[in-house]
Structure formats: structure tokens, C-alpha cells
Design an enzyme around this catalytic site. Sequence first.
Site, short mmCIF file in Angstrom:
data_model
loop_
_atom_site.label_atom_id
_atom_site.label_comp_id
_atom_site.label_asym_id
_atom_site.label_seq_id
_atom_site.Cartn_x
_atom_site.Cartn_y
_atom_site.Cartn_z
N LYS A 1 0.58 -3.35 4.77
CA LYS A 1 -0.15 -3.92 4.04
C LYS A 1 0.34 -4.86 3.11
CE LYS A 1 -4.24 -3.64 3.42
NZ LYS A 1 -4.95 -2.62 3.04
N GLU B 1 -7.32 -10.34 -6.98
CA GLU B 1 -8.25 -9.48 -6.99
C GLU B 1 -8.58 -9.01 -8.59
OE1 GLU B 1 -8.51 -6.41 -3.29
OE2 GLU B 1 -6.44 -7.09 -3.90
N SER C 1 0.90 -1.27 -0.15
CA SER C 1 -0.09 0.19 0.01
C SER C 1 1.02 1.17 0.00
CB SER C 1 -0.76 -0.14 1.14
OG SER C 1 -1.25 1.47 1.60
#
Length: 462
Positions: free
Chosen positions: A283, A290, A277
Site C-alpha cells: 500500500k 484524505e 499500511s
Amino acid sequence: MSKLWSGRFTKETNKLVDQFTSSISFDQKLAKEDIQGSLAHVQMLGECKVITTEEAKTIQAGLETILQKLEKGNIEFSVEHEDIHMNLEKLLIDEIGPIGGKLHTGRSRNDQVATDMHLYLRTKIDELIKLLEKVQLAIIDQAKDNIETILPGYTHLQRAQPVSFAHHLLAYFWMFERDKERLQDSLKRVNVLPLGAGALAGTTFPIDRDRVAELLEFNSVYPNSMDAVSDRDFILEFLSNASILMVHLSRLSEEMVIWSSQEFNFIEIDDSFSTGSSIMPQKKNPDVPELLRGKTGRVFGDLIGLLTVLKGLPLAYNKDLQEDKEGMFDTVDTLEGSLTLLAPMLDTMKVNDKTMRKAVTQDYSNATDIADYLATKGMPFRQAHDVVGRTVLYAIEKGKYLLDLNLDEYKTFSPLFEEDIFEVLKPEHVVGARKSKGGTAPDQIEHQLKLAESKLELQFNA
Ligand code: ARG
């Protein structure tokens, strides 16, 4: 710049029209197929004496030269020549002179473009099948390492019954196997030659369509020239098959996203297949699955797009049909990209077998086995279901799991309970007891793995 069809016209085409109607920006992907089709067409024209053998040889040599230039990246296409077919014809005439104009004898761009797409899809379908097999191989490898890895199996995303992780993964093997079968089967309809249909009605020249089919290794020719130039079913079929395949990719991706969440922590996607991130330093995001899941949308869109283009088109060729290409290319590119990533991502995925195991010891997913235990001792299954339901409720109220209750507690629910119930409730036993064909017991998985491997061998040897 004078157009190949300018004879009938008294004005130059408006530049906006050139831009709007031109397809060269995308159909240049068909350049090789177009040349391949032309080479076969011209050979047949020579053999059938529609043109002389000399002329055929000159044209073929010219086409080969263009092919070489194309491979070296030495070719520039122009919007004024609209599409790949007219661009290549113009290049040929520039290369060998007016004799190049004989190439288009007895054919039309309508049967030509359809032929190009049949050739293109045939190659791409073969490549996609190979990519699917790599994914299947990665699944088999992970499955082999995880026959004894037990995790909760879910229905309604509620813990249902424990299963082997190998079993769970192999479910996807069979989805991809069906995808492969569908693609393979569609080749029957891809391997049919439109060329020789002319613009729509056939041609006055004494051509030999079967010879062209033979040269291009098609199994047959379209029996109806009007169908030949307006059929796009083979692309629809490809996009449908691709959509089903994307559903499978998307479902697997969704599971990987869930499994890699902190809440589940069943797997860890390798660092090399994860992203970070820009603001939250802690993260590690499952961007790859995804995005695989997200790309399903464009493939469905490509299918719906073409269905909509075709619906209501009168026979035979209409310019609308030019809209068949970008979606097809997009779907091919999307599948290639997705499948290429999935195999190594599966290969490098770390399986947290301890977390999975912990999950099955902290739930009630062995409850069915108590009901089966009582049923085996003669109690009707429906009654057993009720007894175990009350036992589970009791355990939940006591804050215990089913393996934590003692025999006295069990006996208050039924006198049929004996010491052996504790063995029955262990995760290995629960999984190992499901020996029915196609079940999750290790010996059934071994059997399934053999079957899966034999499917791959068949394809590799084909
Ligand atoms: N670029 C056209 C297409 O992709 C080729 C066929 C054109 N035929 C015609 N009659 N305008 O559909």
C-alpha cells in the site's frame, strides 16, 4: 492567591470554578496582541493626561520587559488569574509595582479582548493570504507543464469531454483567488478598533480612541460601545471564509485521492507525501489529501459552534463570548497546516500523462464534436444530437470507439460525413477547438495563465 477583583468577595473562589472559567490555557496565544494593545492604550492615556507621561513610560517599559521574557519563554501563567489580560496585568504589577495598576484606567477586559482578537486575526489573515498564494503558484507551475496534457473531463463522474489538465488545475486557482479576495475584503471589518468602549457604555476618562486606532493602524473605531464589545461578526466572517476555502481544499483533495487510485492512475503523489499500511506491504496511501478533506469537518464545526454561541445572546458582554477563541485558533491552525502541506504536495505530484491520454482514446468523450460537426454543416443541433446518439449506440454494440468506425459506417447515419471527421475526433482537435473565452483550447489557457499570474503579481506588489 489574591485576585485582581477580590475586593467585593468574602470567600476564595472554588478551585473548580477557577478551572471552569479560566481561559489562560488557550488565550495565552493572544499575549503579544494584548501587550501591543496595552502599549497603545497607555501611550494615549499619557498623551491625554489621564496618567502622567512618567507613569506611561514606566508602564510601557514594564510591558516591554514582559514581552521580552515572553519571547524567551520565561513567563508562567496561572489559572487563578483566569485569562491572559489579568495574568499580564498581574505580571506588570509584580514587575513595576502598584503603578502598573494604572494600565487598566479607562478600559475593560471586554473591549480589550475584542481588540486582541482583531489584532490577531489581522496578522493571521495576512499570513493565510500568503500561504494561499504559494498554493496558487504551485498550481500555475503544474499547469504550465501540462497545457498539452489531455484527460477526460467529467460531469456526474462520467466521462464528458476531454480537457487539458492545466485547465482542470487552473479551475482551483480561481477558487483560491476568490478565497483570497474574501479574506482581503474581510480586513475592512477586522481593521476597526473596539478599545475605548469600556465595559459596554464608554468611559468617564477623557480618552482619544482615534489616537489608539492610529497607533494600532486600525482604519476606524466602532461607533457604538455596546456593539464594540459584543460584536464577533468579524470572527464569524473569518470562519465562513475559512469554511468556503476548506470546501475548495477538500474538493481538490478528493480529486487527488481519486486520481491516485489504481483505477484512475492519473497522478502519483510523491513518496514523501504518502504513507504506508501497517499490514499491507504493497500500500501507498494518499493520507495527506484524505486528512485535508477530513479537516473540513472541524472548520465547519468551528463556524457552527460560534454561530450557536452568538445566537440569542443579549447585549452586551456575556461570558459565553469566551467560547469564541478556541474555534478561531483551531481554524487558523488547520488552515495554516493544510495550506502549508498542499503547495509542496502539488509541486512534487507526478502527472501520468500517458494514462490520461489512453483514457480519452478509450471513451466516447468526443461525441459532442460529431454533433457540432454535423451542426456546422447545417443540420439542426437537436437532430445532430440524435444522429450521434445512434452512432454511439452502434459503436458500443460493435465494441468500437468513434475513431474506429470507417467512413462508410458514418455515412449510414448521415450523408454529411466526410473524410475530415477523423481529424475532428482526435483528442488534440477536440480540446483545441474549444477556443471560446475561458475554454480549454491551448491559446485560451495561455491567456488564462497570464491573467492568473497577473493576480499573483498584484498581490506580491501590494
Ligand atoms: N477571558 C474573557 C473572554 O475571553 C475576557 C473578557 C472577560 N470579561 C468579563 N467581563 N468577564 O471573553
